[in-house]
Design a protein around this motif. Structure first.
Motif, short mmCIF file in Angstrom:
data_model
loop_
_atom_site.label_atom_id
_atom_site.label_comp_id
_atom_site.label_asym_id
_atom_site.label_seq_id
_atom_site.Cartn_x
_atom_site.Cartn_y
_atom_site.Cartn_z
N PHE A 160 0.97 -1.19 0.01
CA PHE A 160 -0.02 0.05 0.17
C PHE A 160 0.85 1.33 -0.07
O PHE A 160 0.54 2.21 -0.61
CB PHE A 160 -0.82 0.09 1.32
N VAL A 161 1.98 1.35 0.84
CA VAL A 161 2.69 2.53 0.95
C VAL A 161 3.53 2.60 -0.49
O VAL A 161 3.73 3.65 -0.94
CB VAL A 161 3.71 2.43 2.11
N TYR A 162 3.93 1.77 -0.75
CA TYR A 162 4.66 1.70 -2.25
C TYR A 162 3.79 2.23 -3.29
O TYR A 162 4.40 3.17 -4.16
CB TYR A 162 5.26 0.26 -2.39
N GLU A 163 2.65 1.83 -3.15
CA GLU A 163 1.62 2.40 -4.16
C GLU A 163 0.96 3.71 -3.91
O GLU A 163 0.51 4.39 -4.91
CB GLU A 163 0.34 1.44 -4.19
N GLY A 164 1.73 4.47 -2.86
CA GLY A 164 1.63 5.71 -2.95
C GLY A 164 0.42 6.02 -1.57
O GLY A 164 0.07 7.44 -1.30
N ALA A 165 0.15 5.19 -0.66
CA ALA A 165 -0.47 5.29 0.48
C ALA A 165 0.34 6.18 1.61
O ALA A 165 1.35 5.74 1.82
CB ALA A 165 -1.11 4.26 1.14
N ASP A 166 -0.22 7.18 2.34
CA ASP A 166 0.43 7.78 3.39
C ASP A 166 -0.32 7.64 4.67
O ASP A 166 -0.06 8.24 5.69
CB ASP A 166 0.44 9.24 3.11
N GLU A 167 -1.29 6.68 4.59
CA GLU A 167 -2.13 6.27 5.91
C GLU A 167 -2.91 4.89 5.58
O GLU A 167 -3.37 4.65 4.12
CB GLU A 167 -2.92 7.18 6.32
N ILE A 168 -3.06 4.04 6.23
CA ILE A 168 -3.76 2.79 6.17
C ILE A 168 -4.65 2.52 7.24
O ILE A 168 -4.37 2.35 8.54
CB ILE A 168 -2.66 1.52 6.01
N PRO A 169 -5.96 2.58 6.93
CA PRO A 169 -7.04 2.55 8.17
C PRO A 169 -6.84 1.34 8.57
O PRO A 169 -6.68 -0.11 8.17
CB PRO A 169 -8.16 2.48 7.14
#
Length: 302
Positions: free
Chosen positions: A75-84
């Protein structure tokens, strides 16, 4: 004190069975290049993306000591800066690891030593002034020696196993020297985790040095990084210990890389179908194995 590469020691590492075996695998991978088929180039790009996900996940697990999952890293590699539902410190650490990874990705082309310190800063890895100076001096010295070896023909870029082994052994020697600088000759007071944090920028650098020397990158899991620290701490000869520990892992990684590049979905589907049919036949045979043929039964021709 500046550390210089010992060519005799490198020759001994080159001859280690684990290194020669890994070099054979590396040679098989390197010989695929230059890639010409679109599918293989796409497969290689996907491998590179997956490699970054795995490396940054391992780094985040070392840095946080927490259970950073593959989906977290993806998720972070794909651009997420937060994960619910996931701790923000894990996300932030993965973001930092990706920043460091992306920073070092330019090194194989630029050779800019400052990138290593930029990567360390991104990871919040703090070396004291003396250690930082030794890292800088050591890298400058070994890079100059590698360039000289290449110019003198002592570091061939061919895909022949013997040449791959020499380049791989050289990178291992650089890795060992720098690990000794940042960990104090490999010793630790039972806190391998703290030492593991210190070596993360070095592992990124050595991966890019391998790329610079036409040796494929590798990935160590967080546990493998910790085990490397312990292996070196208990070794009288850290170079041999480092080489014998990393070489099989490199060989396994290069096997995966080659398999990933050569993967063909149509062939994979066909193979899976054949394996399913084989399993079904074996299951059917096992189901009726208890039924005996009647020797008196008349044979009927169809």
């Amino acid at each position: 004190m500046t550390i210089e590469l010992n060519r005799e020691a490198i020759a001994q590492v080159t001859a280690l069975p684990a290194v020669t075996e890994a070099a054979e695998v590396g040679s098989a991978l390197i010989s695929l290049w230059p890639l010409t088929e679109a599918m293989q180039m796409d497969n290689d790009a996907k491998y590179a993306e997956n490699l970054q996900v795995r490396v940054t996940r391992a780094f985040a697990r070392v840095l946080t000591g927490e259970d950073v999952t593959v989906p977290d890293a993806e998720f972070v590699y794909e651009g997420a800066d937060e994960i619910p539902g996931r701790p923000q410190n894990i996300v932030d650490t993965l973001l930092a690891a990706n920043d460091a990874y992306d920073t070092m990705a330019d090194y194989s082309e630029s050779g800019d030593v400052q990138l290593i310190f930029d990567a360390a800063e991104a990871l919040d890895v703090r070396w004291d002034t003396d250690v930082a100076a030794q890292v800088r001096e050591t890298i400058a010295a070994v890079e100059a020696q590698i360039e000289d070896d290449a110019a003198q023909g002592r570091l061939s870029t061919s895909s022949e196993p013997a040449d791959v082994a020499t380049r791989f052994a050289t990178a291992l020697a650089v890795c060992d020297a720098l690990l000794s600088v940042v960990t104090g000759d490999g010793e630790h007071d039972g806190d391998a985790a703290a030492q593991a944090v210190k070596v993360l920028p070095i592992l990124l650098y050595v991966n890019e040095l391998r790329e610079q020397c036409s040796i494929p990158r590798i990935c160590l899991t967080d546990q493998q990084i910790l085990d490397l620290i312990d292996t070196r701490a208990n070794a009288g000869d850290t170079l041999t210990a480092t080489a014998e520990y990393i070489a099989p892992l490199a060989g396994a990684e290069w096997t995966k890389h080659r398999d990933d590049v050569l993967w063909n979905p149509d062939e994979a589907k066909k193979k899976a179908k054949e394996e399913d049919e084989k399993r079904n036949k074996e299951a059917l045979a096992a189901k009726f194995a208890h039924i005996k043929d009647d020797p008196g039964k008349e044979t009927v021709e169809l």
